[in-house]
Design an enzyme around this catalytic site. Structure first.
Site, PDB file in Angstrom:
ATOM      1  CB  THR A 169      43.285  46.263  40.419  1.00  0.00           C
ATOM      2  OG1 THR A 169      42.329  46.351  39.357  1.00  0.00           O
ATOM      3  CG2 THR A 169      43.687  44.817  40.608  1.00  0.00           C
ATOM      4  CB  SER A 201      39.433  51.308  40.024  1.00  0.00           C
ATOM      5  OG  SER A 201      39.201  52.163  38.925  1.00  0.00           O
TER       6      SER A 201
END
Length: 296
Positions: free
Chosen positions: A236, A66
């Site tokens: 993150t 991601s």
């Protein structure tokens, strides 16, 4: 006299450069010690405001997971800037654009229904909450994953590749490796987005970094061991595990602002890990603290 002062200035500059190089070398040795015996491949890059770069396992292609939502956001903002589209512009979302078998707080809010949402909110879901459906909607809005890949390359960033959407990455275990970056390419992109004026509308840049600062995921990674009020704008990434218990990736990358206003950019990638999720996060957090202490 002028030549004398120039010579003194040059000497001090050389000394400072040597000291910083020694600090980076010591930091690399400390990272080596931390990772001794760990069943994972770890990549680190740090770029300081003075232009010093730490590279650790920088030859490896690390799956972004991601973290690539930062790349997506830049391409979306580029389109908005060029077409003078407001952050508060409303887009219509079909229920068919919200598959159920993925991480999506947005779908929980709007289950099995069509709805409208502002681009501002959609990007906040994608970045701050790491919503996979929001990300894929934004990829389509920007012009597709190939367009995003090409756009980032046009920013003079290399040593990375984007070819998969979130839905594509969920198609097979191998697919997550196709969106990859070296750690140094990631910090170069972060610094480019922060220091260059990529958008004529300053609001777009301010929005991007505030949304990164507001990130809700991965509080135990880059931020985990830093002083409580440290400003960190980060994205993150995290994967599932395969049948053997191996986790493809645990990542965090972002900008850290020191108390005196100085900045540095850091990417911490953990790949093919047999360590626990807690251990992976601890690796990132401890390295982040090492870097923070070295920068002060």
């Amino acid at each position: 006299m002028k030549a004398y002062f120039i010579a003194i200035l040059t000497l001090f500059t050389c000394i400072a450069t040597v000291v910083r190089a020694q600090q980076m070398s010591e930091l690399e040795n400390r990272i080596d010690s931390l990772l001794n015996g760990k069943k994972a491949t770890v990549g680190i890059a740090v770029w300081t405001d003075k232009g010093d770069m730490l590279r650790y396992n920088d030859h490896v292609h690390f799956p972004l997971l991601s973290v690539f939502k930062f790349h997506v956001a830049l391409a979306v903002l580029d389109k908005m800037d060029k077409q003078s589209i407001s952050l508060d512009s409303i887009v219509s979302i079909k229920a068919s654009q919200m598959p159920p078998n993925t991480y999506s707080p947005l779908r929980k809010k709007f289950p099995d229904q069509d709805f409208t949402i502002t681009l501002r909110e959609l990007m906040q879901y994608s970045i701050s909450q790491s919503d996979n459906n929001a990300c894929d909607i934004l990829i389509e809005y920007a012009g597709g994953i190939k367009h995003i890949n090409d756009y980032i390359h046009r920013l003079s960033i290399d040593s990375f590749n984007l070819s998969e959407t979130e839905d594509g990455m969920h198609s097979s275990f191998e697919a997550v490796y196709r969106n990859w970056s070296t750690p140094s390419a990631m910090v170069r992109l972060l610094r480019t987005a922060d220091e260059k004026e990529l958008f004529s509308n300053k609001e777009l840049k301010d929005f991007l970094w505030q949304t990164m600062i507001d990130t809700e995921t991965g509080a135990n990674k880059l931020k985990g061991m830093l002083p409580a009020k440290t400003v960190v704008g980060h994205k993150t990434g995290s994967s599932d595990r395969n049948a053997d218990g191996m986790k493809t990736a645990d990542n965090d990358a972002g900008l850290v602002i020191l108390p005196d206003g100085r900045k540095y950019y850091i990417a911490a990638f953990v790949m093919d890990s047999y360590e626990t999720d807690e251990d992976n996060a601890n690796i990132i957090a401890r390295i982040s603290r090492m870097v923070y202490d070295a920068m002060r």
